[in-house]
Structure formats: C-alpha cells, structure tokens
Design an enzyme around this catalytic site. Structure first.
Site, mmCIF file in Angstrom:
data_model
loop_
_atom_site.group_PDB
_atom_site.id
_atom_site.type_symbol
_atom_site.label_atom_id
_atom_site.label_comp_id
_atom_site.label_asym_id
_atom_site.label_seq_id
_atom_site.Cartn_x
_atom_site.Cartn_y
_atom_site.Cartn_z
ATOM 1 N N HIS A 60 -19.879 -43.389 -31.937
ATOM 2 C CA HIS A 60 -19.392 -42.022 -31.733
ATOM 3 C C HIS A 60 -19.701 -41.207 -32.991
ATOM 4 O O HIS A 60 -19.624 -41.723 -34.111
ATOM 5 C CB HIS A 60 -17.888 -42.037 -31.445
ATOM 6 C CG HIS A 60 -17.385 -40.725 -30.922
ATOM 7 N ND1 HIS A 60 -17.187 -39.640 -31.745
ATOM 8 C CD2 HIS A 60 -17.062 -40.321 -29.675
ATOM 9 C CE1 HIS A 60 -16.756 -38.618 -31.013
ATOM 10 N NE2 HIS A 60 -16.668 -39.004 -29.749
ATOM 11 N N GLU A 89 -23.723 -36.905 -26.415
ATOM 12 C CA GLU A 89 -22.613 -36.096 -26.926
ATOM 13 C C GLU A 89 -23.113 -35.146 -28.018
ATOM 14 O O GLU A 89 -23.143 -35.523 -29.197
ATOM 15 C CB GLU A 89 -21.544 -37.015 -27.518
ATOM 16 C CG GLU A 89 -20.904 -37.925 -26.492
ATOM 17 C CD GLU A 89 -19.430 -38.044 -26.751
ATOM 18 O OE1 GLU A 89 -18.656 -37.765 -25.832
ATOM 19 O OE2 GLU A 89 -19.041 -38.382 -27.882
ATOM 20 N N GLY A 104 -15.207 -31.156 -29.136
ATOM 21 C CA GLY A 104 -13.961 -30.562 -29.615
ATOM 22 C C GLY A 104 -14.052 -29.085 -29.952
ATOM 23 O O GLY A 104 -13.178 -28.547 -30.633
ATOM 24 N N GLY A 159 -12.641 -36.000 -24.161
ATOM 25 C CA GLY A 159 -11.727 -36.190 -25.286
ATOM 26 C C GLY A 159 -10.456 -35.386 -25.099
ATOM 27 O O GLY A 159 -9.535 -35.795 -24.390
ATOM 28 N N GLY A 160 -10.415 -34.199 -25.682
ATOM 29 C CA GLY A 160 -9.210 -33.358 -25.678
ATOM 30 C C GLY A 160 -8.554 -33.192 -24.320
ATOM 31 O O GLY A 160 -7.329 -33.297 -24.197
ATOM 32 N N SER A 173 -16.420 -31.159 -24.779
ATOM 33 C CA SER A 173 -15.681 -30.039 -24.183
ATOM 34 C C SER A 173 -15.703 -30.027 -22.651
ATOM 35 O O SER A 173 -15.819 -28.962 -22.034
ATOM 36 C CB SER A 173 -16.191 -28.708 -24.746
ATOM 37 O OG SER A 173 -15.986 -28.658 -26.137
ATOM 38 N N ASN A 196 -11.351 -40.521 -23.598
ATOM 39 C CA ASN A 196 -11.376 -40.999 -24.986
ATOM 40 C C ASN A 196 -10.208 -40.358 -25.732
ATOM 41 O O ASN A 196 -10.283 -39.202 -26.123
ATOM 42 C CB ASN A 196 -12.725 -40.620 -25.625
ATOM 43 C CG ASN A 196 -12.809 -41.053 -27.079
ATOM 44 O OD1 ASN A 196 -11.990 -41.836 -27.552
ATOM 45 N ND2 ASN A 196 -13.809 -40.550 -27.796
ATOM 46 N N TRP A 197 -9.162 -41.129 -25.914
ATOM 47 C CA TRP A 197 -7.960 -40.580 -26.559
ATOM 48 C C TRP A 197 -8.093 -40.448 -28.070
ATOM 49 O O TRP A 197 -7.221 -39.874 -28.724
ATOM 50 C CB TRP A 197 -6.749 -41.473 -26.250
ATOM 51 C CG TRP A 197 -6.255 -41.383 -24.851
ATOM 52 C CD1 TRP A 197 -6.580 -40.440 -23.916
ATOM 53 C CD2 TRP A 197 -5.320 -42.266 -24.223
ATOM 54 N NE1 TRP A 197 -5.907 -40.680 -22.744
ATOM 55 C CE2 TRP A 197 -5.125 -41.796 -22.899
ATOM 56 C CE3 TRP A 197 -4.621 -43.398 -24.628
ATOM 57 C CZ2 TRP A 197 -4.261 -42.433 -22.003
ATOM 58 C CZ3 TRP A 197 -3.778 -44.034 -23.743
ATOM 59 C CH2 TRP A 197 -3.597 -43.554 -22.437
ATOM 60 N N LYS A 198 -9.094 -41.078 -28.638
ATOM 61 C CA LYS A 198 -9.283 -41.065 -30.102
ATOM 62 C C LYS A 198 -7.998 -41.577 -30.778
ATOM 63 O O LYS A 198 -7.291 -42.392 -30.195
ATOM 64 C CB LYS A 198 -9.712 -39.676 -30.578
ATOM 65 C CG LYS A 198 -10.907 -39.158 -29.757
ATOM 66 C CD LYS A 198 -11.514 -37.882 -30.255
ATOM 67 C CE LYS A 198 -12.674 -37.473 -29.356
ATOM 68 N NZ LYS A 198 -13.382 -36.301 -29.846
HETATM 69 P P1 PGA Z 1 -14.002 -33.425 -26.422
HETATM 70 O O1 PGA Z 1 -14.452 -34.824 -27.060
HETATM 71 O O2 PGA Z 1 -13.939 -33.612 -24.925
HETATM 72 O O3 PGA Z 1 -12.671 -33.140 -27.027
HETATM 73 O O4 PGA Z 1 -15.030 -32.420 -26.797
HETATM 74 C C1 PGA Z 1 -15.446 -35.582 -26.468
HETATM 75 C C2 PGA Z 1 -15.706 -36.812 -27.306
HETATM 76 O O5 PGA Z 1 -15.741 -36.728 -28.532
HETATM 77 O O6 PGA Z 1 -15.865 -37.908 -26.779
#
Ligand code: PGA
Length: 242
Positions: A105, A165, A171, A224-225, A203, A7-9
C-alpha cells in the site's frame, strides 16, 4: 466475480470492529444461512474486510459462528518467516486466519519506506502460506514493481490480485475517472502478462462505486474512508447491485 475490499487501516478498537460487523451483517443476504433473503451479497460479490491484526481472531469467530459472507484480509505481513523479528507478524501466523493480505500500500511505501523488493518478499511469504496477496500499484512504480515481483516469484503472478490506487486519489475525495482507471487496469494486466483481477482504490463512495465496478477491466474496489461506518458501507454494497 467482483471484489469489494474494506480497508480500515489503523482505525477502530476491537469493540468497534465487532459492532461494525454486527451492523453490516444485518443487510439481507449477508448471512450465508439465508441465501435467498436478499441479493445484496451474491456469489458474484466477494466482500473482504482488511482489519488490523488484533481484530482478526474476534472477527473470524463472529463470521464463522453466524456464517456471514465476509472474508478477512490482513493489511500487511512480515517479509520474514518465523524468527527473531520483534514486532513482526509472519505469514505462517496468518495462515487459516485470513484468505488475503494487502501488500505494498502506498501508505506503507510513504511512511515505512517499503520498496519494490521488500514488497516482492512479502508477496512470496504470503504465497508460501496460501494467502492471496492484494498488491497495490500506481503509475510511478507500476512497471518497476511488476518487474521486481516477477524476479522474486519466478515470473508467476497467477495468484495475485492487483489494486490500482493512484496516490492523488487516496483519502482526498478526488477519485480517478472510471475511464482512466479502466485504462490503467488494462495496462496492469498487459504489464503483468496475465489476467489478474484488478481493483480500483481511491476515494470510492456509494455515489461513484457503480461507475468503477461497471468498467470492463475493473474487477472490484478497495474502499478506505467510506468503509469505516457500517451504514455507509451498506450503501456501497447496495449501490453495486450485482
Ligand atoms: P480511501 O482509501 O478510500 O480513503 O481513498 C483507499 C485506500 O487507501 O485503500
């Protein structure tokens, strides 16, 4: 089958998105044309890129041209069909472009005021156009969200993927424990009354991904990150080892 969702956001220019895909696809086994070249991406692992709307066409072109083993997801969809809704992207526009869409989300709940009912309407739009929703849920709104989804979708949720989540883990560098995530995944399956695939997100890195993937009730991860750098993402694929 296990799922790995990047998920690149709201990150990356189109040039950066294309470069990421080119770098990631160098990993042996990611090109469909050479299925025996390596076992990084077997039919047991589905890799899904959730990119911003504007990147999707370019990424799709590269994936098809090079026969890469990536699927695409949108990060959101309109709750409305075609019409006078300035700025919106309707599910019908995404049909054929993506196979999946992330809905509900927690960042959309927090920053854009999305409610259970609104999320349920988005799911309905996605399903009407054969796009599989990846529905994000967390403890505080788990039961109410599932109940609302049932009402809006006539009790059928067989085509969903859920992503558990936890807000405190997104994050923050502080993931849930794999054991607790496993328990919550079971709880979601029980609440939804069917065996939807359940992903864990929050995370996830190459260091902890295996522990989550190996849990009995967890069918994949949403990253995500740690998905933003191709090098890091490749390490996650390698760590999964299935
Ligand atoms: P993260 O994000 O891996 O940076 O914690 C996960 C997400 O929000 O899908």
């Amino acid at each position: 089958m296990k799922y790995l969702v990047a998920n690149w956001k709201a990150n990356k220019t189109t040039a950066e998105a294309i470069k990421w895909l080119q770098q990631s696809s160098k990993l042996p086994g990611l090109a469909k044309a050479k299925p025996r070249a390596g076992k990084a991406q077997s039919s047991k692992l589905k890799i899904i890129l959730a990119a911003a709307f504007i990147h999707l066409s370019s990424l799709k072109e590269i994936i098809e041209k090079n026969k890469l083993n990536f699927c695409l997801a949108a990060q959101d969809v309109s709750l409305f069909p075609f019409g006078a809704y300035t700025g919106e992207v309707a599910a019908e526009m995404l049909k054929g472009l993506v196979d999946y869409v992330i809905v509900g989300h927690s960042e959309r709940r927090r920053y854009f005021g999305e409610t259970d009912e609104l999320v349920a309407k988005k799911i309905k739009q996605a399903l009407d156009f054969q796009i599989m929703p990846i529905v994000c849920v967390d403890e505080p709104y788990l039961e109410s969200q599932i109940k609302t989804m049932e009402q809006w979708n006539n009790g059928t949720m067989e085509q969903f993927i859920f992503a558990y989540e936890p807000l405190r883990a997104i994050g923050t560098g502080k993931p849930d424990t794999p054991e607790n995530a496993n328990q919550l995944a079971r709880q979601i399956k029980d609440a939804a009354k069917f065996n939807a695939p359940i992903l864990y997100g929050g995370s996830v890195t190459n260091k902890n991904v295996k522990a989550f993937i190996d849990q009995e009730e967890i069918d994949g991860v949403l990253v995500g990150g740690a998905s933003l750098e191709a090098k890091e993402f490749i390490k996650i694929i390698q760590a999964i080892q299935i």
